[in-house]
Design an enzyme around this catalytic site. Structure first.
Site, PDB file in Angstrom:
ATOM      1  N   HIS A 169     -10.902  -2.492  -1.477  1.00  0.00           N
ATOM      2  CA  HIS A 169     -11.842  -1.882  -0.523  1.00  0.00           C
ATOM      3  C   HIS A 169     -12.813  -0.972  -1.267  1.00  0.00           C
ATOM      4  CE1 HIS A 169      -9.428  -2.825   3.172  1.00  0.00           C
ATOM      5  NE2 HIS A 169      -8.435  -2.816   2.309  1.00  0.00           N
TER       6      HIS A 169
ATOM      7  N   TYR B 242       0.831  -1.204   0.000  1.00  0.00           N
ATOM      8  CA  TYR B 242       0.000   0.000   0.000  1.00  0.00           C
ATOM      9  C   TYR B 242       0.863   1.250   0.000  1.00  0.00           C
ATOM     10  CZ  TYR B 242      -4.354  -2.456   1.242  1.00  0.00           C
ATOM     11  OH  TYR B 242      -5.458  -3.251   1.245  1.00  0.00           O
TER      12      TYR B 242
ATOM     13  N   TYR C 242      -1.177  -9.849   0.833  1.00  0.00           N
ATOM     14  CA  TYR C 242      -0.081  -9.355   1.675  1.00  0.00           C
ATOM     15  C   TYR C 242      -0.200  -9.906   3.090  1.00  0.00           C
ATOM     16  CZ  TYR C 242      -3.561  -5.883   3.150  1.00  0.00           C
ATOM     17  OH  TYR C 242      -4.698  -5.278   3.605  1.00  0.00           O
TER      18      TYR C 242
END
Lengths: 246, 204
Positions: A166, A112, A151
């Site tokens: 998301h 991220y 991850y």
């Protein structure tokens, strides 16, 4: 937005057995962040029936293209190129028009773009990881991105999130506000994930798993996944003894 | 047997996770150049009608520790008690007030803060007035389904006592968990996720 008159009915009650419960100890952070007392229930008032709306005019040209919206000129994000598309519906099966969807995700390696993510997989200089769009008059939406990688995360000693995107969803009322996650058909990590398993009903987990949609691919360019999202339905106001206005 | 009810099921919620800022507040977390500004960052402008107030607070977990990764959204009426929403049928809300705001908890202190205006009262479905209030929605890592609560104002004692929602709280000693503390035009309000001081959360 359609030309239909805005709806003003209260929303169907949320099925809190279908949603994950607040306390799900397999997902450790929930232990200290879950209310222990019962919720206070009451029928929707105008405070819950109304909600913010956002027009198509606020969108930038690349807002729904995560392959390019953070990329340097002439470059693009690295990864498996995909289209994610679907329809925003309510529980009555009606398309929800003019609703804002926001999405965020890790890059193809599971990293991220966030200060708190210390995973050793590298950042992609051409990938930011955020996007948004507004549903059309029938509730359809689409965006382009790269498939995110799984991850690891510090929950159990060897826990890996399945690949996921998301979603933050606005309907037309504040009581419809929803954040959820989309998973990918066939991912063997789905069944092992403590966050997925905060949901008890396998049918509810299926509802968050996007299907590979070969009919929506862009040949020689991108694969496609179809992901429909359902928000709470509204009651009709025909027989309510509501005193409208003051 | 009977005819099936062919309603769909609402998509189940999942946690917003620790990186919610990437999608909802990208500029806040250093992702610049994708959106001109974070949505919901500003609720008012120079022409907004009503009394300016600030609202700040923290969200506190079961050990007393503030959440530093939470995101808070608020939704409220304008100074005249009208919502800036297509479902508002009683009149036209102040076009210079969004009614909706979104802020992150500070990554170090956990403090969140909104610059807004004092809302007017709005009716309950039976026509009684609700006391002025701000609706709140909280998401964070460890919260599986967004939490709804409200914030009321301490100086509105009579209106709060008559408020149809506050009146439904059986344990009266929990009512103060929904009432902010005042210091001039600044209100502060800590939200406790669990324990003796647990805030009243709403099933709306």
């Amino acid at each position: 937005m359609s030309n239909d008159a805005p709806e003003t009915g209260a929303f169907f009650a949320r099925d809190r057995e279908w949603h994950p419960k607040p306390l799900t100890p397999g997902y450790k952070t929930s232990v200290l962040r879950s209310p222990q007392k019962a919720l206070l229930s009451f029928d929707n008032t105008i405070s819950e029936i109304t909600g913010p709306t956002f027009g198509h005019s606020m969108l930038g040209e690349l807002d729904n293209d995560l392959i390019h919206n953070f990329a340097r000129n002439g470059e693009s994000a690295i990864g498996e190129r995909i289209v994610v598309h679907g329809r925003l519906l309510d529980e009555r099966g009606r398309g929800v028009a003019g609703a804002l969807l926001e999405f965020w995700q890790a890059n193809a390696g599971g990293r991220y773009r966030h200060k708190r993510d210390g995973y050793l997989a590298p950042l992609d200089p051409n990938f930011g990881g955020c996007g948004r769009t507004v549903t059309d008059e029938r509730g359809f939406y689409a965006f382009r991105t790269v498939r995110p990688g799984p991850y690891p995360w510090p929950n159990g000693p060897n826990e890996w999130r399945p690949a996921h995107i998301h979603f933050s969803v606005f309907g037309h009322g504040f009581a419809q506000r929803l954040i959820t996650q989309m998973y990918f058909e066939g991912d063997p990590l789905i069944a092992r994930c403590p966050i997925v398993r905060t949901i008890n009903d396998p049918a509810a987990i299926c509802q968050l798993t996007a299907a590979l949609d070969m009919n929506a691919t862009v040949p020689m360019d991108a694969l496609a996944y179809k992901f429909d999202i359902v928000l709470r339905g509204r009651r009709s106001t025909l027989f309510e003894n509501r005193l409208e206005g003051n | 047997m009977a005819q099936p009810l062919d309603y769909l099921k609402e998509s189940p919620s999942q946690t917003a996770g620790p990186y919610v800022h990437i999608g909802c507040l990208p500029n806040f977390c250093g992702i610049a150049g994708v959106y001109p500004a974070d949505l919901g960052h500003s609720m008012v402008n120079a022409r907004t009608r009503g009394e300016r107030i600030t609202l700040s607070g923290r969200i506190i977990d079961g050990t007393g520790t503030p959440l530093r990764d939470a995101m808070v959204e608020i939704w409220q009426a304008d100074a005249a008690g009208l919502y800036n929403s297509p479902s508002e049928t009683r009149g036209t809300a102040d076009p210079d007030f969004t009614g909706w705001g979104r802020q992150a908890a500070d990554p170090e202190t956990g403090l969140w803060r909104f610059e807004t205006i004092r809302p007017g009262p709005v009716p309950f479905p039976d026509g009684r007035l609700q006391a002025p209030h701000i609706s709140v929605w909280i998401v964070a890592r460890g919260i599986n389904l967004g939490l709804n609560t409200r914030i009321y104002f301490p100086e509105n004692e009579a209106a709060n006592a008559a408020d149809p929602v506050l009146s439904r709280i059986e344990h009266k000693n929990r009512v103060p968990t929904l009432i902010a503390r005042r210091d001039g035009a600044a209100y502060s309000h800590d939200i406790h996720l669990q324990g003796d001081a647990e805030t009243v959360f709403l099933d709306i």
